[in-house]
Design an enzyme around this catalytic site. Structure first.
Site, PDB file in Angstrom:
ATOM      1  N   ASP B  11       0.874  -1.182   0.000  1.00  0.00           N
ATOM      2  CA  ASP B  11       0.000   0.000   0.000  1.00  0.00           C
ATOM      3  C   ASP B  11       0.907   1.227   0.000  1.00  0.00           C
ATOM      4  OD1 ASP B  11      -2.150   1.656   0.165  1.00  0.00           O
ATOM      5  OD2 ASP B  11      -2.608   1.227   2.278  1.00  0.00           O
ATOM      6  N   ASP B 106      -2.837   2.369  -6.078  1.00  0.00           N
ATOM      7  CA  ASP B 106      -1.660   2.377  -5.213  1.00  0.00           C
ATOM      8  C   ASP B 106      -1.652   1.208  -4.232  1.00  0.00           C
ATOM      9  OD1 ASP B 106      -3.867   3.327  -3.804  1.00  0.00           O
ATOM     10  OD2 ASP B 106      -2.613   4.457  -2.424  1.00  0.00           O
ATOM     11  N   GLU B 107      -2.360   0.156  -4.550  1.00  0.00           N
ATOM     12  CA  GLU B 107      -2.541  -0.900  -3.571  1.00  0.00           C
ATOM     13  C   GLU B 107      -2.716  -2.210  -4.316  1.00  0.00           C
ATOM     14  OE1 GLU B 107      -5.828  -1.711  -0.090  1.00  0.00           O
ATOM     15  OE2 GLU B 107      -5.947   0.105  -1.257  1.00  0.00           O
TER      16      GLU B 107
END
Lengths: 378, 369
Positions: B11, B106-107
């Site tokens: 993350d 983003d993860e």
């Protein structure tokens, strides 16, 4: 049958009924025109089953009778004849017509008139609505263009005609704009009535109506057809079934900004940007500016850009009341409405870029035109 | 014996804000809010850690964020840049394993049991990935390493920013017992409140309840939680996720009938949906408004537009007349409002320069009469 009439009268009568002739039909008789005699008149009839038109022309009836003849041949022949007397004769044991006029003697093969569909006449249970022909033409012209021309929503191909409270209203809409015209109907007190007449029918009606005189509108007792009756011409049309969407809900009740513009200037400005809007779905950006401090007059700016051609920015004067606005319209919807408004000034009312805009004539409260804006991510 | 998987959840730390601070050195160390315009009705997309100290968090109304920290720097998101960085990061992931399940820009979950680099320890893979991300993008990520997705995600959140938390099967029981229940997957505000009423605050408290008891309180979700808190989660890492829709809804703390307030809420939800669409690089053609009235009757109204959109303003423009119509006709108050975009296509598919389309005069329900 034997009659005599003037070529000009016959030609005009044929032109009146010609649009109701069915050009492609599985019923061959529909490509024909029905000729029959009435007191002192020759009656011409044509129908394509959607609309039917009867037209009476002055004629000297020597012998009563009836027949049908192919419309195209008959019209072509009559229009080529000299402006003189024409004599039509149908022998008793035949459907064929002999057309005699100075310098011409033609025979046209006919078909059995008993096969021709019956066009209902002006008898209905409902109280006829009496309209002035000129007013009716106006009302039709002001709404009919807004009707949808594709059949995806059949009710939108019609014009909603409503009579209530001594008032008659004509409304038409496609998915993105709506035109509403109302007119007083003094003395008409019959109960509320609402019918959907095909827009095509009304265009046709406007074409053949006389420029003055009275028009009677009657709905047939089974409410499936409407009949327009004038002294010489009758037009019958089927009605569209279904429920028209709520018009009141589509008309904005208020606005934030109102711009009053000279109709001619507005129309000219729209014409100037149209070539640049054409290639991009008619997108035209409209900016309404109040001119700031109230000293300067306001303005209306139209802007259209075509990637391959160029762009045009046109600014015209406007008396603006309210905050500045920017909204995108399909320019064709503006062209349409500006071509049928005849007041010197029109008002454009806008609330925001995402809410409907309204065009109204200034000094006449009988017309409303709603245009949905185009939405953009830019 | 069953093979023990090695799952990593990575993350990025305050992703959008960190990119902005990287690209604008003058903003480093300062409260920075990426999102909508605070003067209008925007929401916070991400904020820097400095801003979080003022109580600002994502999905908060930008106006509220402004009230909490007026001197914060408010900027609009640069999605094209975030997409580019995201692509870089995803490429790094894919150089370690084919089993990458992105959850957003983003993860992602990674299954590195059999990784392409032949690294034995999951911890070492996570360290290598974090280092490579920092080296290539200048950004930090937090990672959680464990033997299932549920624990890996909790672990990445355990220490942030720039954290690395490893939870081995032996440590899992104690780790889960110590976690606050509102961190658990699928436990929102409402569920958490309901559990708190029963004095359940942590994983350990949750374990006191039997599966049947949990099912009674939380239905299907109860059973899922029963297993999760015991470290049982065999959901695989799924590389391709095919989404059908992106939606956001909220139950109102009190029933509302003010159209302006509802419009505001609807536009906030549209912004969140739009942001998610941007992150997933998706656009949708069908825009749906969902309402639940105070008598629990539901209502959904959909409008399908010719060109797919991922734009909040467009969604709002389309739904505004729909909502206003409903508020005009309904005598009821609204209890829940939601916005969903479906009929999705990818940005690549949609690759069109501009989206302009006419708004309809009547929404679909005009035809139901």
């Amino acid at each position: 049958m034997k009659i005599k009439c003037k070529q000009q009268d016959l030609s005009r009568g044929l032109s009146t009924v010609s649009h109701a002739v069915s050009s492609r039909s599985t019923l061959p008789i529909l490509a024909n025109i029905l000729l029959s005699t009435e007191q002192g008149s020759l009656k011409l009839s044509a129908t394509n089953l959607e609309i039917g038109i009867n037209c009476l022309i002055d004629a000297e009836i020597i012998e009563n009778g009836t027949t049908t003849v192919p419309a195209k041949t008959f019209i072509d022949l009559v229009s080529s004849l000299r402006q003189d007397q024409v004599e039509l004769t149908v022998a008793e044991d035949s459907y064929d017509v002999n057309v005699k006029s100075p310098g011409s003697n033609a025979n046209i093969k006919g078909m059995d008139p008993s096969e021709f569909p019956l066009i209902p006449s002006a008898e209905g249970d409902e109280e006829p609505i009496l309209l002035d022909a000129n007013l009716l033409k106006d009302m039709i012209a002001q709404v009919v263009f807004a009707a949808a021309d594709d059949d995806s929503r059949p009710v939108l191909t019609g014009v909603l005609v409503e009579v209530a409270n001594e008032q008659v209203s004509f409304a038409a809409a496609d998915a993105f704009r709506l035109a509403l015209r109302v007119s007083g109907l003094p003395g008409h007190v019959s109960s509320h009535s609402s019918i959907l007449i095909p827009a095509r029918t009304l265009s046709e009606l406007a074409r053949i109506l006389p420029s003055e005189g009275a028009v009677q509108m009657v709905v047939t007792p089974n409410r499936s057809q409407v009949l327009f009756h004038t002294e010489h011409v009758d037009l019958v049309s089927r009605l569209i079934e279904g429920t028209f969407p709520n018009i009141k809900a589509a008309i904005p009740r208020e606005h934030a900004t109102r711009a009053v513009i000279e109709t001619k200037e507005f129309a000219a400005a729209v014409k100037r940007v149209t070539p640049f809007a054409r290639d991009s779905s008619n997108i035209t950006r409209i900016k309404i500016s109040s001119g700031g401090d109230g000293v300067e007059a306001g303005s209306l700016t139209l802007e259209a850009t075509a990637e391959d051609i160029g762009n045009n920015v046109t600014t015209i004067n406007a008396a603006v009341d309210g905050p500045d606005q920017e909204i995108i319209f399909n320019v064709r919807y503006l062209t349409d409405v500006l071509s049928i408004l005849d007041t010197p000034e029109v008002a454009l009312e806008v609330t925001s870029a995402a809410r409907p805009g309204v065009v109204k004539p200034v000094s006449a409260a009988d017309y409303t035109y709603v245009i949905m804006p185009m939405s953009t991510n830019r | 014996m069953e093979l023990i998987r090695k799952i990593i959840h990575v993350d990025m730390d305050a992703f959008y804000a960190s990119i902005e601070q990287r690209d604008h050195p003058e903003w480093r160390g300062k409260p920075l809010v990426v999102g909508g315009d605070p003067n209008r009705r925007g929401v916070v997309a991400t904020c820097s850690y400095e801003a979080r100290r003022y109580g600002i968090h994502s999905a908060m109304a930008a106006q509220q964020a402004y009230q909490r920290c007026p001197h914060a720097i408010f900027i609009r998101p640069r999605f094209d840049v975030y997409h580019a960085v995201s692509a870089q990061i995803m490429q790094i992931f894919h150089s370690y394993t084919e089993l990458v399940e992105p959850l957003s820009l983003d993860e992602a979950y990674l299954d590195v049991t059999h990784n392409l680099r032949g690294i034995a320890a999951g911890t070492h893979v996570a360290q290598a990935i974090k280092a490579q991300i920092y080296q290539e993008t200048g950004l930090t990520a937090s990672a959680g390493v464990s033997y299932n997705k549920f624990i890996a995600k909790l672990a990445s959140d355990y220490r942030k920013p720039d954290g690395l938390t490893v939870v081995s099967p032996q440590q899992a029981v104690r780790f889960l017992e110590g976690i606050s229940i509102d961190k658990f997957f699928g436990v929102g505000k409402v569920t958490a409140a309901r559990l708190r009423e029963l004095d359940i605050e942590t994983g350990a408290d949750l374990k006191r309840l039997s599966e049947a008891e949990l099912q009674r309180i939380l239905h299907k979700q109860g059973s899922v939680l029963y297993h999760y808190v015991r470290g049982e989660d065999d959901r695989p890492v799924q590389p391709a996720r095919v989404r059908k829709s992106v939606g956001k809804e909220t139950t109102l703390s009190e029933d509302l009938d003010d159209p302006e307030e509802l419009l505001l809420l609807m536009s906030q939800m549209a912004e969140q949906v739009a942001r998610r669409l941007h992150e997933l690089q998706l656009l949708g053609k069908t825009i749906t408004l969902k309402l639940r009235w105070s008598d629990f009757q539901r209502l959904t109204r959909s409008i399908t537009i010719p060109d797919a959109t991922q734009d909040a303003r467009t969604i709002v423009n389309i739904l505004t007349p729909v909502l206003l119509n409903q508020m005009q006709t309904g005598q009821q108050r609204v209890r829940l409002i939601g916005v969903t975009v479906s009929h999705l296509i990818t940005s690549a598919e949609a690759n069109q320069p501009a989206q302009i389309y006419p708004l309809p005069l009547w929404d679909e329900d005009a035809w139901l009469a």
